[in-house]
Design a protein around this motif. Structure first.
Motif, PDB file in Angstrom:
ATOM      1  N   HIS A   1       0.730  -0.803   0.082  1.00 37.31           N
ATOM      2  CA  HIS A   1      -0.107  -0.305  -0.041  1.00 37.31           C
ATOM      3  C   HIS A   1       0.894   0.852   0.035  1.00 37.31           C
ATOM      4  N   LYS A   2      -0.293   1.932   0.311  1.00 41.78           N
ATOM      5  CA  LYS A   2       1.078   3.501   0.138  1.00 41.78           C
ATOM      6  C   LYS A   2       2.126   3.566   1.146  1.00 41.78           C
ATOM      7  N   LYS A   3       1.742   3.732   2.283  1.00 37.29           N
ATOM      8  CA  LYS A   3       1.854   4.259   3.223  1.00 37.29           C
ATOM      9  C   LYS A   3       2.415   3.090   4.519  1.00 37.29           C
ATOM     10  N   SER A   4       2.111   1.198   4.024  1.00 41.07           N
ATOM     11  CA  SER A   4       2.543   0.866   4.689  1.00 41.07           C
ATOM     12  C   SER A   4       2.034  -0.489   3.990  1.00 41.07           C
ATOM     13  N   ILE A   5       3.318  -1.550   4.012  1.00 41.75           N
ATOM     14  CA  ILE A   5       3.336  -3.006   3.333  1.00 41.75           C
ATOM     15  C   ILE A   5       3.389  -4.460   4.404  1.00 41.75           C
ATOM     16  N   SER A   6       2.066  -5.055   4.352  1.00 39.45           N
ATOM     17  CA  SER A   6       1.782  -6.367   5.021  1.00 39.45           C
ATOM     18  C   SER A   6       2.204  -7.000   4.170  1.00 39.45           C
ATOM     19  N   LYS A  16      -5.226 -11.371 -12.762  1.00 43.41           N
ATOM     20  CA  LYS A  16      -5.385 -12.815 -12.592  1.00 43.41           C
ATOM     21  C   LYS A  16      -5.068 -13.414 -11.380  1.00 43.41           C
ATOM     22  N   MET A  17      -5.056 -11.764 -10.424  1.00 41.81           N
ATOM     23  CA  MET A  17      -5.096 -12.646  -8.883  1.00 41.81           C
ATOM     24  C   MET A  17      -6.282 -13.488  -8.595  1.00 41.81           C
ATOM     25  N   LYS A  18      -7.406 -14.245  -9.114  1.00 42.35           N
ATOM     26  CA  LYS A  18      -8.753 -14.263  -8.751  1.00 42.35           C
ATOM     27  C   LYS A  18      -8.664 -14.941  -7.392  1.00 42.35           C
ATOM     28  N   ALA A  19      -7.625 -15.862  -6.573  1.00 39.05           N
ATOM     29  CA  ALA A  19      -7.474 -15.928  -5.138  1.00 39.05           C
ATOM     30  C   ALA A  19      -8.109 -14.904  -3.950  1.00 39.05           C
ATOM     31  N   ILE A  20      -7.639 -13.893  -4.673  1.00 40.43           N
ATOM     32  CA  ILE A  20      -7.745 -12.666  -3.316  1.00 40.43           C
ATOM     33  C   ILE A  20      -8.885 -11.761  -3.640  1.00 40.43           C
ATOM     34  N   SER A  21      -8.944 -11.355  -5.160  1.00 40.20           N
ATOM     35  CA  SER A  21     -10.175 -10.442  -6.019  1.00 40.20           C
ATOM     36  C   SER A  21     -11.749 -11.494  -5.301  1.00 40.20           C
ATOM     37  N   ALA A  22     -11.956 -13.064  -5.890  1.00 39.90           N
ATOM     38  CA  ALA A  22     -13.006 -13.616  -5.272  1.00 39.90           C
ATOM     39  C   ALA A  22     -13.113 -14.110  -3.916  1.00 39.90           C
ATOM     40  N   ASP A  66      -5.405  -6.909   4.804  1.00 41.86           N
ATOM     41  CA  ASP A  66      -4.471  -6.887   4.268  1.00 41.86           C
ATOM     42  C   ASP A  66      -3.735  -8.127   4.691  1.00 41.86           C
ATOM     43  N   THR A  67      -4.503  -9.072   5.986  1.00 40.93           N
ATOM     44  CA  THR A  67      -3.522  -9.717   6.424  1.00 40.93           C
ATOM     45  C   THR A  67      -3.698 -11.408   5.551  1.00 40.93           C
ATOM     46  N   ILE A  68      -4.697 -11.671   5.377  1.00 39.87           N
ATOM     47  CA  ILE A  68      -5.183 -12.419   4.434  1.00 39.87           C
ATOM     48  C   ILE A  68      -4.731 -12.709   2.844  1.00 39.87           C
ATOM     49  N   ASP A  69      -4.466 -11.862   2.438  1.00 40.02           N
ATOM     50  CA  ASP A  69      -3.755 -11.189   1.006  1.00 40.02           C
ATOM     51  C   ASP A  69      -2.338 -11.703   1.039  1.00 40.02           C
ATOM     52  N   ALA A  70      -1.654 -10.979   2.275  1.00 41.20           N
ATOM     53  CA  ALA A  70      -0.285 -11.519   2.687  1.00 41.20           C
ATOM     54  C   ALA A  70      -0.532 -13.154   2.815  1.00 41.20           C
ATOM     55  N   ARG A  71      -0.912 -13.547   3.000  1.00 44.05           N
ATOM     56  CA  ARG A  71      -0.829 -15.640   3.203  1.00 44.05           C
ATOM     57  C   ARG A  71      -0.938 -15.859   2.072  1.00 44.05           C
ATOM     58  N   THR A  72      -2.150 -15.174   1.307  1.00 42.57           N
ATOM     59  CA  THR A  72      -2.398 -15.782   0.476  1.00 42.57           C
ATOM     60  C   THR A  72      -1.003 -15.815  -1.573  1.00 42.57           C
TER      61      THR A  72
END
Length: 354
Positions: free
Chosen positions: A12-17, A82-88, A94-100
């Protein structure tokens, strides 16, 4: 031997998970760090295990990728479309996205996209800024014409943007409010500034030693000018990443979307998943190319007989892509050796272009 860790970054703009996992999927560490180069370098250099990671391509991903890449065994950029695992996902954070993303890296399922070299990205930024400047110059031209039409002033459309004619026109205007004349002068000043800026940007790009030879080879193709060659070189980056001309045409947005299921194929409209900078430039070049290239003129005429002008332009644009890719991959200029061998030379290059 230390087993590598797999790290997913949600930027993200200010932080990175981030989420660090082992090969078995066990979470070793997760958290967030400020999006600052100094903090990122300290965090990456303090990793106890070798690691492989990935982050999704966003507006902020470029500098983060360059900062982290020297510290990891492998770092990739994920294609956002193509990141359907995240968008769907039903739950999204942020935590779940980083794990995925960490899981996709760990299982070697990440839809990675091409990342151009830093120097290419720097030059590409200049070229895209030039496109912005050109569009603003066109807006100024339209505004000047609109102001004159609003006040009923007579002018010659073909000469309006010539410097001498415009100066004489301002002196001869009658029954036009002074505020409109001031706006016309301001618009003219902005137009001259935009035009000088875009010319300076083009000169800087053409003077780059790493780019000059490549652009010169691409311009050896009849009907390919400076802007088309620069756009191709900087937007494509490494031409070897395209296995065929069809892949390159799809990347440029010149082919229809394809849906294939149960042995049936269906073509849709031109896909919106494309490089829009290349698409715009190639379509504009294809409209002028038949004037300078006899082979493209014949192709345009043949497609035009079928009754659809837009399809004829698309056919010329696809052929331009084939020529550009062939010249770029072979690193040899497009040359016609003489009148007697012109047809044979063009046929050889058409075969190389696929």
């Amino acid at each position: 031997m230390n087993a590598p860790h797999y790290i997913g970054f949600d930027v993200h703009k200010k932080s990175i998970s981030f989420c660090v996992k082992t090969a078995s999927g066990e979470i070793v560490e997760e958290g967030s760090v400020p999006a600052q180069r100094r903090v990122l370098r300290q965090w990456a250099s303090a990793r106890p295990q070798p690691w492989q990671g990935a982050l999704e391509a966003t507006l902020f991903s470029g500098w983060i990728y360059d900062t982290l890449k020297p510290y990891g065994e492998r770092l990739e950029m994920a294609h956002p479309a193509k990141m359907k695992a995240i968008s769907a996902a039903k739950k999204k954070s942020d935590t779940i996205d980083a794990r995925t993303i960490a899981d996709l890296v760990r299982c070697n399922l990440l839809p990675a996209c091409y990342v151009a070299a830093p120097r290419i990205r720097e030059l590409r930024r200049l070229l895209r800024y030039r496109s912005l400047v050109v569009s603003e110059a066109v807006r100024m031209k339209n505004k000047m014409a609109g102001l004159l039409m609003e006040t009923g002033a007579l002018y010659v459309k073909e000469k309006l943007h010539r410097k001498k004619y415009f100066a004489n026109l301002l002196e001869e205007l009658e029954e036009v409010p002074e505020s409109v004349i001031d706006l016309l002068r301001l618009s003219r000043g902005a137009l001259e500034m935009f035009e000088s800026t875009q010319k300076r940007l083009v000169r800087e790009l053409l003077a780059d030693p790493e780019l000059a030879q490549r652009v010169e080879r691409l311009m050896s193709i009849p009907a390919v000018g400076e802007i088309t060659a620069l756009t191709w070189a900087l937007e494509v980056g490494d031409p070897q990443r395209f296995r065929s001309g069809s892949d390159a045409m799809s990347y440029c947005g010149l082919t229809a979307a394809l849906q294939s299921s149960a042995g049936k194929q269906q073509r849709g409209p031109i896909s919106k998943q494309r490089n829009r900078w290349l698409q715009t430039t190639l379509i504009e070049a294809a409209k002028l190319a038949p004037r300078w290239n006899p082979q493209l003129a014949a192709l345009h005429a043949r497609e035009l007989e079928r009754g659809h002008r837009n399809r004829a332009t698309l056919a010329v644009a696809r052929k331009l892509v084939a020529y550009l890719l062939a010249v770029d991959k072979s690193r040899q200029p497009f040359q016609v050796r003489g009148p007697s061998s012109e047809a044979r030379t063009q046929q050889d290059w058409a075969q190389k272009a696929g």
